[in-house]
Design a protein around this motif. Structure first.
Motif, PDB file in Angstrom:
ATOM      1  N   LEU A  13      20.675  23.498   1.715  1.00 45.67           N
ATOM      2  CA  LEU A  13      19.336  23.013   1.410  1.00 45.67           C
ATOM      3  C   LEU A  13      18.432  23.198   2.622  1.00 45.67           C
ATOM      4  CD1 LEU A  13      20.251  19.703  -0.442  1.00 45.67           C
ATOM      5  CD2 LEU A  13      19.668  21.906  -1.457  1.00 45.67           C
ATOM      6  N   THR A  14      17.166  23.469   2.363  1.00 41.94           N
ATOM      7  CA  THR A  14      16.212  23.664   3.453  1.00 41.94           C
ATOM      8  C   THR A  14      15.200  22.529   3.559  1.00 41.94           C
ATOM      9  OG1 THR A  14      14.843  25.004   1.976  1.00 41.94           O
ATOM     10  CG2 THR A  14      16.402  26.169   3.413  1.00 41.94           C
ATOM     11  N   HIS A  15      14.955  21.802   2.468  1.00 40.13           N
ATOM     12  CA  HIS A  15      13.997  20.703   2.485  1.00 40.13           C
ATOM     13  C   HIS A  15      14.531  19.561   1.622  1.00 40.13           C
ATOM     14  CE1 HIS A  15      11.713  24.426   3.064  1.00 40.13           C
ATOM     15  NE2 HIS A  15      10.784  23.733   3.674  1.00 40.13           N
ATOM     16  N   ILE A  16      14.373  18.337   2.114  1.00 42.83           N
ATOM     17  CA  ILE A  16      14.585  17.170   1.266  1.00 42.83           C
ATOM     18  C   ILE A  16      13.447  16.193   1.500  1.00 42.83           C
ATOM     19  CG2 ILE A  16      17.100  17.414   1.231  1.00 42.83           C
ATOM     20  CD1 ILE A  16      17.255  15.059   3.168  1.00 42.83           C
ATOM     21  N   PHE A  17      13.103  15.451   0.461  1.00 44.49           N
ATOM     22  CA  PHE A  17      12.045  14.453   0.553  1.00 44.49           C
ATOM     23  C   PHE A  17      12.524  13.206  -0.176  1.00 44.49           C
ATOM     24  CE2 PHE A  17       8.167  12.244  -0.589  1.00 44.49           C
ATOM     25  CZ  PHE A  17       7.393  12.364   0.555  1.00 44.49           C
ATOM     26  N   GLU A  18      12.652  12.123   0.550  1.00 45.12           N
ATOM     27  CA  GLU A  18      13.178  10.874  -0.008  1.00 45.12           C
ATOM     28  C   GLU A  18      12.049   9.857  -0.138  1.00 45.12           C
ATOM     29  OE1 GLU A  18      16.564   9.439   2.104  1.00 45.12           O
ATOM     30  OE2 GLU A  18      16.484   7.438   1.197  1.00 45.12           O
ATOM     31  N   PHE A  19      12.012   9.135  -1.251  1.00 39.60           N
ATOM     32  CA  PHE A  19      11.002   8.094  -1.441  1.00 39.60           C
ATOM     33  C   PHE A  19      11.553   7.012  -2.351  1.00 39.60           C
ATOM     34  CE2 PHE A  19      10.470  11.198  -4.770  1.00 39.60           C
ATOM     35  CZ  PHE A  19      10.110  10.492  -5.897  1.00 39.60           C
ATOM     36  N   ASN A  20      10.930   5.832  -2.306  1.00 37.73           N
ATOM     37  CA  ASN A  20      11.382   4.731  -3.153  1.00 37.73           C
ATOM     38  C   ASN A  20      10.199   4.077  -3.855  1.00 37.73           C
ATOM     39  OD1 ASN A  20      10.123   3.059  -1.297  1.00 37.73           O
ATOM     40  ND2 ASN A  20      12.019   2.383  -0.329  1.00 37.73           N
ATOM     41  N   TYR A  21      10.491   3.036  -4.621  1.00 41.36           N
ATOM     42  CA  TYR A  21       9.448   2.405  -5.426  1.00 41.36           C
ATOM     43  C   TYR A  21       8.370   1.766  -4.556  1.00 41.36           C
ATOM     44  CZ  TYR A  21      11.218  -2.306  -4.458  1.00 41.36           C
ATOM     45  OH  TYR A  21      11.587  -3.484  -3.841  1.00 41.36           O
ATOM     46  N   GLU A  22       8.749   1.298  -3.369  1.00 39.78           N
ATOM     47  CA  GLU A  22       7.755   0.708  -2.479  1.00 39.78           C
ATOM     48  C   GLU A  22       6.761   1.761  -1.995  1.00 39.78           C
ATOM     49  OE1 GLU A  22      10.576  -1.002   0.266  1.00 39.78           O
ATOM     50  OE2 GLU A  22      10.018  -3.023  -0.401  1.00 39.78           O
ATOM     51  N   ASP A  23       7.269   2.975  -1.736  1.00 40.29           N
ATOM     52  CA  ASP A  23       6.368   4.065  -1.370  1.00 40.29           C
ATOM     53  C   ASP A  23       5.359   4.340  -2.477  1.00 40.29           C
ATOM     54  OD1 ASP A  23       7.576   4.667   1.151  1.00 40.29           O
ATOM     55  OD2 ASP A  23       9.195   5.667   0.081  1.00 40.29           O
ATOM     56  N   LEU A  24       5.843   4.395  -3.715  1.00 39.91           N
ATOM     57  CA  LEU A  24       4.962   4.701  -4.838  1.00 39.91           C
ATOM     58  C   LEU A  24       3.876   3.647  -5.009  1.00 39.91           C
ATOM     59  CD1 LEU A  24       7.532   5.960  -7.510  1.00 39.91           C
ATOM     60  CD2 LEU A  24       6.175   7.302  -5.889  1.00 39.91           C
ATOM     61  N   LYS A  25       4.197   2.411  -4.667  1.00 42.25           N
ATOM     62  CA  LYS A  25       3.235   1.316  -4.806  1.00 42.25           C
ATOM     63  C   LYS A  25       2.327   1.188  -3.590  1.00 42.25           C
ATOM     64  CE  LYS A  25       4.935  -2.541  -6.451  1.00 42.25           C
ATOM     65  NZ  LYS A  25       5.843  -3.689  -6.709  1.00 42.25           N
ATOM     66  N   ASN A  26       2.684   1.833  -2.502  1.00 43.47           N
ATOM     67  CA  ASN A  26       1.922   1.721  -1.260  1.00 43.47           C
ATOM     68  C   ASN A  26       0.605   2.481  -1.380  1.00 43.47           C
ATOM     69  OD1 ASN A  26       1.265   1.179   1.425  1.00 43.47           O
ATOM     70  ND2 ASN A  26       2.333   3.005   2.154  1.00 43.47           N
ATOM     71  N   PRO A  27      -0.548   1.820  -1.176  1.00 44.54           N
ATOM     72  CA  PRO A  27      -1.840   2.516  -1.281  1.00 44.54           C
ATOM     73  C   PRO A  27      -1.906   3.697  -0.327  1.00 44.54           C
ATOM     74  CG  PRO A  27      -2.152   0.134  -1.178  1.00 44.54           C
ATOM     75  CD  PRO A  27      -0.695   0.379  -0.881  1.00 44.54           C
ATOM     76  N   GLY A  28      -2.311   4.831  -0.831  1.00 46.99           N
ATOM     77  CA  GLY A  28      -2.448   6.020  -0.013  1.00 46.99           C
ATOM     78  C   GLY A  28      -1.249   6.947  -0.051  1.00 46.99           C
ATOM     79  N   PHE A  29      -0.107   6.474  -0.571  1.00 44.16           N
ATOM     80  CA  PHE A  29       1.061   7.347  -0.641  1.00 44.16           C
ATOM     81  C   PHE A  29       0.860   8.425  -1.701  1.00 44.16           C
ATOM     82  CE2 PHE A  29       5.285   8.508  -2.285  1.00 44.16           C
ATOM     83  CZ  PHE A  29       5.881   8.945  -1.129  1.00 44.16           C
ATOM     84  N   LEU A  30       0.405   8.022  -2.880  1.00 44.29           N
ATOM     85  CA  LEU A  30       0.098   8.966  -3.951  1.00 44.29           C
ATOM     86  C   LEU A  30      -1.384   9.298  -3.936  1.00 44.29           C
ATOM     87  CD1 LEU A  30       2.235   7.471  -6.864  1.00 44.29           C
ATOM     88  CD2 LEU A  30       2.768   9.466  -5.453  1.00 44.29           C
ATOM     89  N   SER A  31      -1.710  10.434  -4.487  1.00 44.26           N
ATOM     90  CA  SER A  31      -3.069  10.947  -4.421  1.00 44.26           C
ATOM     91  C   SER A  31      -4.017  10.209  -5.348  1.00 44.26           C
ATOM     92  CB  SER A  31      -3.073  12.423  -4.805  1.00 44.26           C
ATOM     93  OG  SER A  31      -2.841  12.556  -6.204  1.00 44.26           O
ATOM     94  N   THR A  32      -5.296  10.362  -5.032  1.00 45.12           N
ATOM     95  CA  THR A  32      -6.382  10.060  -5.951  1.00 45.12           C
ATOM     96  C   THR A  32      -7.053  11.381  -6.291  1.00 45.12           C
ATOM     97  OG1 THR A  32      -6.760   7.892  -4.971  1.00 45.12           O
ATOM     98  CG2 THR A  32      -8.557   8.831  -6.258  1.00 45.12           C
ATOM     99  N   SER A  33      -7.316  11.611  -7.554  1.00 42.28           N
ATOM    100  CA  SER A  33      -7.901  12.878  -7.977  1.00 42.28           C
ATOM    101  C   SER A  33      -9.159  13.197  -7.181  1.00 42.28           C
ATOM    102  CB  SER A  33      -8.240  12.825  -9.463  1.00 42.28           C
ATOM    103  OG  SER A  33      -8.822  14.034  -9.883  1.00 42.28           O
ATOM    104  N   GLY A  34      -9.204  14.416  -6.641  1.00 38.03           N
ATOM    105  CA  GLY A  34     -10.350  14.861  -5.876  1.00 38.03           C
ATOM    106  C   GLY A  34     -10.253  14.625  -4.388  1.00 38.03           C
ATOM    107  N   ALA A  35      -9.235  13.882  -3.932  1.00 35.48           N
ATOM    108  CA  ALA A  35      -9.085  13.609  -2.507  1.00 35.48           C
ATOM    109  C   ALA A  35      -8.576  14.842  -1.777  1.00 35.48           C
ATOM    110  CB  ALA A  35      -8.114  12.449  -2.299  1.00 35.48           C
ATOM    111  N   LEU A  36      -8.899  14.958  -0.485  1.00 34.72           N
ATOM    112  CA  LEU A  36      -8.411  16.065   0.326  1.00 34.72           C
ATOM    113  C   LEU A  36      -6.921  15.901   0.585  1.00 34.72           C
ATOM    114  CD1 LEU A  36     -11.246  16.425   2.992  1.00 34.72           C
ATOM    115  CD2 LEU A  36     -10.946  17.719   0.886  1.00 34.72           C
ATOM    116  N   THR A  37      -6.208  17.028   0.633  1.00 33.04           N
ATOM    117  CA  THR A  37      -4.773  16.970   0.875  1.00 33.04           C
ATOM    118  C   THR A  37      -4.439  16.806   2.346  1.00 33.04           C
ATOM    119  OG1 THR A  37      -4.558  19.355   1.191  1.00 33.04           O
ATOM    120  CG2 THR A  37      -4.388  18.532  -1.065  1.00 33.04           C
ATOM    121  N   GLY A  38      -5.333  17.270   3.237  1.00 27.51           N
ATOM    122  CA  GLY A  38      -5.005  17.235   4.648  1.00 27.51           C
ATOM    123  C   GLY A  38      -4.078  18.350   5.067  1.00 27.51           C
TER     124      GLY A  38
END
Length: 224
Positions: A13-38
């Motif tokens: 494997l070359t990439h892994i990305f781990e996340f949990n339910y707290e991440d999903l609920k954390n403001p700013g972790f998931l996008s808002t439509s139209g926001a810059l990706t950075g």
């Protein structure tokens, strides 16, 4: 909690990305439509929908061998989650909203209803071929049939299906089904549903990508 690791990992494997339910609920972790990706490659790129997250970048000229997700801890508290993984060229203006019909790498319509150990890979449209692609060729397909109920058409359709009985409608090439020829790709996921109600859940996205251009001696072009 969320983290990205790159390099020589277990199983190639070359990439892994781990996340949990707290991440999903954390403001700013998931996008808002139209926001810059950075994105460092294209800082003006925007998210095309709520609930999106960038997880990796694949270089141009590279091959993707595997894209999967495993449930480490089952979700609780939500009953309407869907998960999709896709890629867009890094110079595109928008990371499009992902649906079951456009999820190129992973498509899970019932993401919340999965026990620990649930593991799925390569079930997006880049790794599939529809049955119609196998049964509409000239020699053994359904081309020319009217679709009627008469005996002649029925027998011909049955014969075409019989002639194609050993063909798979789900393709997993060991040589890498997807090649990103001229543009690097932003790899991102989208979660649909009510993440605010989650009380448990932990997942790991895993990817295997071969950057063949990096093997060249001497001058290396930029990653775009």
């Amino acid at each position: 909690m969320a983290k990205l690791q790159s390099g020589n990992l277990a199983g190639g494997l070359t990439h892994i990305f781990e996340f949990n339910y707290e991440d999903l609920k954390n403001p700013g972790f998931l996008s808002t439509s139209g926001a810059l990706t950075g994105s460092t490659v294209n800082p003006a790129q925007t998210f095309g929908a709520d609930g999106q997250k960038i997880v990796a970048t694949f270089p141009r000229g590279s091959n993707i061998y595997e894209a999967g997700i495993v449930c480490i801890e089952a979700a609780a508290g939500a009953s309407d989650l869907g998960f999709f993984l896709k890629q867009e060229p890094v110079d595109d203006a928008i990371l499009n909203s992902i649906t079951a019909d456009t999820a190129t790498l992973i498509d899970i319509g019932e993401f919340d209803n999965r026990a620990a150990g649930f593991n799925v890979a390569n079930n997006g449209i880049d790794f599939r071929q529809s049955l119609s692609q196998f049964v509409t060729d000239v020699s053994s397909g359904l081309d020319g049939l009217t679709g009627g109920t008469d005996a002649e058409n029925g027998a011909a359709a049955a014969l075409a299906l019989y002639n194609n009985r050993n063909k798979s409608v789900f393709e997993r090439s060991p040589f890498g089904h997807r090649t990103f020829n001229d543009k690097a790709q932003t790899v991102y996921f989208q979660i649909n549903g009510t993440v605010s109600n989650l009380t448990a859940g932990r997942w790991l996205i895993y990817l295997r990508n071969l950057d063949v251009m990096s093997l060249a001696n001497g001058f290396k072009p930029d990653k775009l």
